[in-house]
Design an enzyme around this catalytic site. Structure first.
Site, mmCIF file in Angstrom:
data_model
loop_
_atom_site.group_PDB
_atom_site.id
_atom_site.type_symbol
_atom_site.label_atom_id
_atom_site.label_comp_id
_atom_site.label_asym_id
_atom_site.label_seq_id
_atom_site.Cartn_x
_atom_site.Cartn_y
_atom_site.Cartn_z
ATOM 1 N N CYS A 1 -10.881 3.458 0.404
ATOM 2 C CA CYS A 1 -9.446 3.648 0.638
ATOM 3 C C CYS A 1 -9.099 2.744 1.811
ATOM 4 O O CYS A 1 -9.822 2.729 2.821
ATOM 5 C CB CYS A 1 -9.144 5.106 0.975
ATOM 6 S SG CYS A 1 -7.480 5.377 1.634
ATOM 7 N N HIS B 1 -6.976 2.895 4.070
ATOM 8 C CA HIS B 1 -6.688 3.545 5.362
ATOM 9 C C HIS B 1 -7.967 3.738 6.190
ATOM 10 O O HIS B 1 -7.917 3.775 7.413
ATOM 11 C CB HIS B 1 -6.061 4.927 5.138
ATOM 12 C CG HIS B 1 -4.604 4.904 4.757
ATOM 13 N ND1 HIS B 1 -4.160 4.450 3.539
ATOM 14 C CD2 HIS B 1 -3.493 5.286 5.442
ATOM 15 C CE1 HIS B 1 -2.828 4.575 3.482
ATOM 16 N NE2 HIS B 1 -2.404 5.076 4.623
ATOM 17 N N CYS C 1 -4.406 -1.238 -2.053
ATOM 18 C CA CYS C 1 -4.541 0.209 -2.192
ATOM 19 C C CYS C 1 -5.459 0.478 -3.384
ATOM 20 O O CYS C 1 -5.138 0.076 -4.515
ATOM 21 C CB CYS C 1 -3.154 0.805 -2.429
ATOM 22 S SG CYS C 1 -3.159 2.577 -2.756
ATOM 23 N N ASP D 1 0.869 -1.183 0.000
ATOM 24 C CA ASP D 1 0.000 0.000 0.000
ATOM 25 C C ASP D 1 0.907 1.235 0.000
ATOM 26 O O ASP D 1 2.109 1.127 0.265
ATOM 27 C CB ASP D 1 -0.890 -0.001 1.258
ATOM 28 C CG ASP D 1 -1.774 1.235 1.358
ATOM 29 O OD1 ASP D 1 -2.338 1.662 0.333
ATOM 30 O OD2 ASP D 1 -1.889 1.809 2.465
ATOM 31 N N SER D 2 0.322 2.393 -0.244
ATOM 32 C CA SER D 2 1.078 3.642 -0.128
ATOM 33 C C SER D 2 1.626 3.819 1.282
ATOM 34 O O SER D 2 2.547 4.609 1.482
ATOM 35 C CB SER D 2 0.157 4.824 -0.439
ATOM 36 O OG SER D 2 -0.878 4.895 0.514
ATOM 37 N N GLU E 1 -2.053 7.549 8.614
ATOM 38 C CA GLU E 1 -0.601 7.412 8.420
ATOM 39 C C GLU E 1 0.152 7.923 9.651
ATOM 40 O O GLU E 1 1.223 7.433 9.977
ATOM 41 C CB GLU E 1 -0.235 8.215 7.168
ATOM 42 C CG GLU E 1 0.956 7.760 6.391
ATOM 43 C CD GLU E 1 0.978 6.294 6.015
ATOM 44 O OE1 GLU E 1 2.045 5.720 6.138
ATOM 45 O OE2 GLU E 1 -0.054 5.712 5.618
HETATM 46 N N1 DGL Z 1 -4.656 3.422 1.013
HETATM 47 C C1 DGL Z 1 -4.800 4.006 -0.251
HETATM 48 C C2 DGL Z 1 -6.075 3.598 -0.978
HETATM 49 O O1 DGL Z 1 -6.629 2.545 -0.718
HETATM 50 C C3 DGL Z 1 -4.436 5.427 -0.543
HETATM 51 C C4 DGL Z 1 -4.081 6.395 0.478
HETATM 52 C C5 DGL Z 1 -3.182 7.457 -0.095
HETATM 53 O O2 DGL Z 1 -1.988 7.174 -0.158
HETATM 54 O O3 DGL Z 1 -3.666 8.519 -0.520
HETATM 55 O O4 DGL Z 1 -6.527 4.292 -1.854
#
Ligand code: DGL
Length: 275
Positions: free
Chosen positions: A184, A186, A74, A11-12, A152
């Site tokens: 997302c 997160h 992600c 993931d990011s 984050e």
């Molecule tokens: N966790 C990521 C997603 O599912 C993106 C969060 C990000 O880096 O902006 O889209």
């Protein structure tokens, strides 16, 4: 044996842990290698080309760890890069997308809200998803800049996520949204706060169970499921600040982990050159 090889998950940043914990629960014999690209987060506002290069570099690293499959945990990277990754790498690559189909199937008010990054909601893949499933309900799309960044930094309930959600949720609730799609990875870590602000009658959908099911199907079909005697296990890597990321990841997972540094590399140039 290929069955013994690990599964890569990336993931990011730390958000993909919401997917990893579900995979851990459902496929407990598998070994997992997680990469949090926290040094380059957020992806939500970066050019698609940058996200594709990072995704390729991470996939190459995971292949060097001997993975048998990769889960792009992600939504933003799936939208920007999954077609390209699948064209470059010959192992099963499983992506994630907002749970629009289950949401339109279960809404009672007929109004569904989608929370996601700006890049996800602007992507062709998302437009295609709405074309396929969106017509059976009214769909309200809410990009949520800043929200992934709260997770984050381990801010799951403080003033910053609360202020953002107090901006993003009311317009949806005013239109009788009764189902919120977490688009997302997160955001599931903010579910308790989202539920509190949205009220008990709003259903919150997290697609990670569907991703774990799809991963199992793909491994079964390819004859790659770990055998029942394997003990499983995890390794974690990050490109971000090691101490802060370690603290946040341990907190999100609810137990202490060991975190390794992702080696600096050439950002998928090998894969690009092979194109
Ligand atoms: N966790 C990521 C997603 O599912 C993106 C969060 C990000 O880096 O902006 O889209």
């Amino acid at each position: 044996m290929d069955n013994d090889k690990p599964i890569g998950v990336f993931d990011s940043g730390v958000g993909g842990l919401s997917v990893l914990r579900r995979i851990r629960a459902d496929l407990r014999h598998e070994t997992l290698v997680y990469v949090a690209d926290s040094g380059h987060a957020p992806y939500g506002n970066k050019p698609a080309e940058f996200i594709a290069r990072r995704s390729a570099a991470i996939t190459e690293f995971l292949l060097e760890q001997g993975v048998k499959a990769v889960v792009v945990a992600c939504n933003t990277a799936t939208a920007a890069a999954i077609a390209w990754l699948r064209a470059q790498f010959m192992i099963p690559i499983i992506g994630i997308e907002p749970a629009v189909k289950p949401a339109v199937a279960t809404t009672r008010s007929g109004v569904v809200g989608i929370l996601a990054t700006g890049n996800t909601v602007r992507s062709d893949k998302f437009a295609d998803l709405l074309d396929r499933h969106g017509h059976r309900a009214r769909i309200l799309v809410q990009p949520c800049p800043g929200l992934a960044d709260c997770v984050e930094h381990g801010e799951l309930s403080g003033p910053r996520p609360r202020a953002l959600l107090e901006r993003y949720l009311p317009p949806l609730l005013a239109e009788s949204v009764d189902t919120l799609v977490l688009g997302c990875t997160h955001y599931p870590f903010l579910s308790p706060l989202i539920q509190r602000l949205a009220g008990p009658d709003v259903a919150i959908l997290d697609p990670s169970p569907a991703v774990a099911r799809q991963l199992r199907r793909r491994l079964e079909t390819a004859g790659l499921l770990a055998d029942g005697g394997a003990t499983g296990g995890e390794r974690y890597f990050t490109s971000g600040a090691p101490e802060r990321t370690l603290q946040v990841m341990s907190r999100l997972l609810g137990h202490a982990i060991t975190l390794e540094t992702l080696p600096e590399r050439r950002e998928g140039l090998k894969a690009q050159g092979a194109r």
